[in-house]
Design a protein around this motif. Structure first.
Motif, mmCIF file in Angstrom:
data_model
loop_
_atom_site.group_PDB
_atom_site.id
_atom_site.type_symbol
_atom_site.label_atom_id
_atom_site.label_comp_id
_atom_site.label_asym_id
_atom_site.label_seq_id
_atom_site.Cartn_x
_atom_site.Cartn_y
_atom_site.Cartn_z
ATOM 1 N N ARG A 111 -22.305 4.721 -66.325
ATOM 2 C CA ARG A 111 -23.612 4.557 -65.671
ATOM 3 C C ARG A 111 -23.467 3.802 -64.360
ATOM 4 N N ASN A 112 -22.443 4.168 -63.599
ATOM 5 C CA ASN A 112 -22.104 3.418 -62.391
ATOM 6 C C ASN A 112 -22.818 3.990 -61.177
ATOM 7 N N SER A 113 -24.134 3.832 -61.149
ATOM 8 C CA SER A 113 -24.945 4.282 -60.017
ATOM 9 C C SER A 113 -25.691 3.082 -59.452
ATOM 10 N N LEU A 114 -26.441 3.312 -58.385
ATOM 11 C CA LEU A 114 -27.227 2.230 -57.807
ATOM 12 C C LEU A 114 -28.230 1.714 -58.826
ATOM 13 N N ARG A 115 -28.249 0.385 -58.998
ATOM 14 C CA ARG A 115 -29.175 -0.219 -59.950
ATOM 15 C C ARG A 115 -29.719 -1.519 -59.372
ATOM 16 N N TYR A 116 -30.812 -1.976 -59.964
ATOM 17 C CA TYR A 116 -31.397 -3.257 -59.600
ATOM 18 C C TYR A 116 -31.396 -4.178 -60.818
ATOM 19 N N VAL A 117 -31.254 -5.468 -60.568
ATOM 20 C CA VAL A 117 -31.460 -6.462 -61.615
ATOM 21 C C VAL A 117 -32.520 -7.435 -61.118
ATOM 22 N N HIS A 118 -33.650 -7.463 -61.826
ATOM 23 C CA HIS A 118 -34.747 -8.339 -61.446
ATOM 24 C C HIS A 118 -34.394 -9.803 -61.728
ATOM 25 N N GLY A 119 -35.138 -10.692 -61.114
ATOM 26 C CA GLY A 119 -35.003 -12.097 -61.444
ATOM 27 C C GLY A 119 -35.367 -12.334 -62.903
ATOM 28 N N ARG A 153 -48.967 7.365 -55.600
ATOM 29 C CA ARG A 153 -49.498 6.443 -56.607
ATOM 30 C C ARG A 153 -48.593 5.226 -56.723
ATOM 31 N N LEU A 154 -49.170 4.123 -57.184
ATOM 32 C CA LEU A 154 -48.438 2.872 -57.328
ATOM 33 C C LEU A 154 -48.190 2.570 -58.801
ATOM 34 N N PHE A 155 -46.967 2.116 -59.104
ATOM 35 C CA PHE A 155 -46.605 1.721 -60.457
ATOM 36 C C PHE A 155 -46.018 0.313 -60.431
ATOM 37 N N ALA A 156 -46.461 -0.533 -61.372
ATOM 38 C CA ALA A 156 -45.800 -1.826 -61.566
ATOM 39 C C ALA A 156 -44.416 -1.566 -62.138
ATOM 40 N N TRP A 157 -43.448 -2.374 -61.720
ATOM 41 C CA TRP A 157 -42.040 -2.167 -62.083
ATOM 42 C C TRP A 157 -41.525 -3.433 -62.757
ATOM 43 N N SER A 158 -41.136 -3.297 -64.003
ATOM 44 C CA SER A 158 -40.591 -4.415 -64.747
ATOM 45 C C SER A 158 -39.300 -3.984 -65.426
ATOM 46 N N GLN A 159 -38.625 -4.937 -66.062
ATOM 47 C CA GLN A 159 -37.406 -4.636 -66.814
ATOM 48 C C GLN A 159 -37.493 -5.275 -68.187
ATOM 49 N N GLU A 160 -37.125 -4.496 -69.193
ATOM 50 C CA GLU A 160 -37.072 -4.985 -70.566
ATOM 51 C C GLU A 160 -35.736 -4.580 -71.155
ATOM 52 N N ALA A 161 -35.006 -5.565 -71.664
ATOM 53 C CA ALA A 161 -33.684 -5.323 -72.248
ATOM 54 C C ALA A 161 -32.801 -4.536 -71.287
ATOM 55 N N VAL A 178 -40.931 -1.267 -53.838
ATOM 56 C CA VAL A 178 -41.855 -2.073 -53.042
ATOM 57 C C VAL A 178 -41.750 -3.514 -53.547
ATOM 58 N N PHE A 179 -41.378 -4.423 -52.654
ATOM 59 C CA PHE A 179 -41.239 -5.832 -53.025
ATOM 60 C C PHE A 179 -42.262 -6.655 -52.254
ATOM 61 N N ILE A 180 -42.982 -7.506 -52.986
ATOM 62 C CA ILE A 180 -44.017 -8.346 -52.395
ATOM 63 C C ILE A 180 -43.613 -9.811 -52.569
ATOM 64 N N ASP A 181 -43.769 -10.603 -51.503
ATOM 65 C CA ASP A 181 -43.546 -12.054 -51.530
ATOM 66 C C ASP A 181 -42.131 -12.441 -51.933
ATOM 67 N N ALA A 207 -54.205 -12.522 -51.843
ATOM 68 C CA ALA A 207 -53.366 -13.381 -51.014
ATOM 69 C C ALA A 207 -51.968 -13.518 -51.614
ATOM 70 N N ALA A 208 -51.039 -13.941 -50.771
ATOM 71 C CA ALA A 208 -49.672 -14.164 -51.237
ATOM 72 C C ALA A 208 -49.652 -15.274 -52.284
ATOM 73 N N SER A 209 -48.666 -15.180 -53.178
ATOM 74 C CA SER A 209 -48.513 -16.183 -54.230
ATOM 75 C C SER A 209 -47.037 -16.345 -54.540
ATOM 76 N N PRO A 210 -46.645 -17.478 -55.129
ATOM 77 C CA PRO A 210 -45.219 -17.704 -55.419
ATOM 78 C C PRO A 210 -44.654 -16.638 -56.347
ATOM 79 N N GLY A 211 -43.402 -16.281 -56.107
ATOM 80 C CA GLY A 211 -42.710 -15.327 -56.967
ATOM 81 C C GLY A 211 -42.746 -13.914 -56.420
ATOM 82 N N GLU A 212 -41.638 -13.222 -56.615
ATOM 83 C CA GLU A 212 -41.526 -11.829 -56.171
ATOM 84 C C GLU A 212 -42.297 -10.909 -57.106
ATOM 85 N N LYS A 213 -43.048 -9.963 -56.506
ATOM 86 C CA LYS A 213 -43.723 -8.914 -57.273
ATOM 87 C C LYS A 213 -43.064 -7.584 -56.956
ATOM 88 N N ARG A 214 -42.888 -6.738 -57.986
ATOM 89 C CA ARG A 214 -42.109 -5.503 -57.828
ATOM 90 C C ARG A 214 -42.931 -4.299 -58.243
#
Length: 255
Positions: free
Chosen positions: A210-218, A81-89, A160-163, A124-131
């Motif tokens: 909490r020193n594990s692998l992490r991501y920081v979105h744009g 299944r696919l999930f949109a991935w965002s970050q809040e606070a 999964v990163f798009i564009d 179609a592709a569009s400006p900006g990274e989608k996660r």
């Protein structure tokens, strides 16, 4: 209740390069590089090999594939299944998404067989990274269920990163305030951060929580708690950012 063998499964996945996160009611594994990992499910010794563990679709790419291989001696049921991935606070958030087509979604993989899962664009592709995160669930085998015991249900989540090629590069700024090390990304692309080290001016290591692998979105920020009082002077920060060593000098703001 998750049986002790599920803990062994977690340790095996950490050794393979994965890490864990809260993601629904299941035992979840956030799968990262290296390019493949093998995980045992709790009952019956079923093993699932997944490759690759990160997908990127640039502007000219219409789809990508994931290979799921059942290396055990019994059939293995899998759901994707696919999930949109965002970050809040600074925290990851997930929501079911149909922005990409994932096929097939329910799979029974025979012993020794490999199943191809396709992730395809729907626009179609569009400006900006989608996660997104692609969730791969190893479903419990009802024939192995035992009365009074709940089966572990393992979930891989693949980034999964798009564009990304149509987004501005990451622009990172470190800050130390309120007993926390903060990393802000004012750019457009997500940055992968791991192995964070903080040292005081005299070279003394400062514990990083909490020193594990992490991501920081744009246009987002993440933080790590420091297991000590605010340092008296500037500190040095070293981390692996997208596989490259990054160094910074940070002056604390203890106000």
């Amino acid at each position: 209740m998750i049986r002790p063998v599920a803990v062994i499964s977690k340790l095996a996945l950490i050794a393979a390069g994965g890490s864990f996160l809260s993601f629904g009611l299941q035992t979840a594994v956030r799968a990262e590089e290296p390019a493949a990992a093998v995980a045992p499910i709790a009952n019956g010794g079923a093993r699932l090999n997944i490759a690759p563990l990160r997908l990127e679709l640039d502007a000219v790419k219409t789809g990508a594939t994931v290979m799921l291989t059942n290396t055990s001696s019994r059939p293995l049921a899998v759901q994707t299944r696919l999930f949109a991935w965002s970050q809040e606070a600074g925290e990851d958030r997930y929501a079911p998404s149909s922005a990409l087509t994932v096929s097939p979604s329910i799979i029974s993989i025979a012993p020794g067989a490999t199943q191809i899962v396709r992730v395809l664009r729907t626009s179609a592709a569009s400006p900006g990274e989608k996660r997104f995160r692609l969730a791969v669930d190893q479903l419990p085998d009802p024939t192995l269920a035992k009365s009074g015991e709940a089966e572990a249900r393992l979930r891989f989540t693949l980034p999964v990163f798009i564009d990304r090629d149509k987004a501005e590069p990451a622009a990172l700024t470190w800050r130390l305030a309120g007993g926390q090390l903060q990393l802000a990304n004012s750019g457009g692309r997500t940055a992968k951060v791991m192995s964070v080290e903080v040292k005081a001016a005299g070279g003394t290591a400062i514990p990083v929580e909490r020193n594990s692998l992490r991501y920081v979105h744009g246009q987002s920020a993440i933080s790590w708690g420091l297991g000590s009082l605010c340092p008296a002077g500037p500190v040095s920060v070293t981390a692996l950012v997208d596989g490259q060593t990054a160094n910074a000098q940070v002056s604390p703001n203890c106000g």
